[in-house]
Design an enzyme around this catalytic site. Sequence first.
Site, short mmCIF file in Angstrom:
data_model
loop_
_atom_site.label_atom_id
_atom_site.label_comp_id
_atom_site.label_asym_id
_atom_site.label_seq_id
_atom_site.Cartn_x
_atom_site.Cartn_y
_atom_site.Cartn_z
N GLN A 1 4.14 47.02 21.71
CA GLN A 1 4.57 48.39 21.42
C GLN A 1 5.24 49.01 22.65
O GLN A 1 4.72 48.95 23.76
CB GLN A 1 3.34 49.22 20.99
N ASP B 1 10.24 41.92 16.23
CA ASP B 1 11.04 43.13 16.51
C ASP B 1 12.53 42.78 16.62
O ASP B 1 13.38 43.68 16.60
CB ASP B 1 10.63 43.72 17.87
N LYS C 1 0.57 49.92 11.71
CA LYS C 1 0.93 48.51 11.55
C LYS C 1 -0.28 47.71 11.09
O LYS C 1 -0.15 46.78 10.27
CB LYS C 1 1.49 47.96 12.87
N1 GUN Z 1 8.43 51.85 19.94
C1 GUN Z 1 9.20 52.66 19.15
N2 GUN Z 1 9.80 51.92 18.19
C2 GUN Z 1 9.42 50.64 18.38
C3 GUN Z 1 9.71 49.41 17.71
O1 GUN Z 1 10.47 49.35 16.73
N3 GUN Z 1 9.11 48.31 18.21
C4 GUN Z 1 8.29 48.34 19.30
N4 GUN Z 1 7.76 47.19 19.73
N5 GUN Z 1 8.00 49.45 19.94
C5 GUN Z 1 8.56 50.59 19.48
#
Ligand code: GUN
Length: 282
Positions: free
Chosen positions: A96, A119, A52
């Site tokens: 995350q 998200d 990211k």
């Molecule tokens: N962990 C696995 N996929 C995701 C996601 O799309 N967003 C977040 N915040 N954590 C994750």
Amino acid sequence: MAAIINGKEIAAKVKAEVAAEVAKLKEMGHNPGLAVVLVGDNPASRVYVNNKKKDCEEVGFASYEYALPAETTEAELLELIAKLNADAGVNGILVQLPLPKHICEQTILHAISSAKDVDAFHPENVGRIMIGDYSFLPCTPAGVIEMLDSIGCDINGKHCVVIGRSNIVGKPMGMLLLHRNGTVTICHSRTADLAEQTRQADILVAAVGKADFVTADMVKPGAVVIDVGMNRNAQGKLCGDVAYDEVEKVASAITPVPGGVGPMTRAILMRNTLTAAKEQLK
Ligand code: GUN
């Protein structure tokens, strides 16, 4: 042989569009940014967070990483989120997942400002998606729709079968397909005769979390098969939920792993961050 839906290529296009818009915001004196919060030392999460950061650099966003120790308390994490909610330089906040067991994920996700919830996990945003009045779409399902559009796959009237009912993928995926007038079946671990269901699918989305779960006998000839899985096989190699080598002989189009849905999820996160920044600057 199925056409391969190249997620990397489509993601590069999405990111180039975002980068052009970010450049315009910068010309106007803004410096939009995404805060990414990682608690603990889950190695997969570390890779996702690093990716990211790379994406942010590529499109021109500032990225702010908060890597906290596994012992961080829920109160401490809430305090950080309150600070980020109030920080005008932070336009998007991503915590995350998964979080360590002693922290309630729901409490944390509810605390993130819905305007910075890139998200789309906050209940307000989830509700807005349900009624079709949204600013952000959840990254993976939105990425899948973008991939279907990119190959000219018309969802209207198609039978769409989603395997998996998670809040992150399965449920919102079903909703987005429904918004596009698909006829949607969501299957899960309690579905009776799963293969009978999946064989009805014109569009089959696998979000199970098990390597080689979808085999050729479960796929209708000519179906479009989207693989959301991110698994490691016995040799430690990254693989999806679909037994690719056999299913690509039956499907008309298929996404590979790696290089399929994963890059699209990341690209949509960048687009959501741009949307958040623009709305906050209004
Ligand atoms: N962990 C696995 N996929 C995701 C996601 O799309 N967003 C977040 N915040 N954590 C994750």
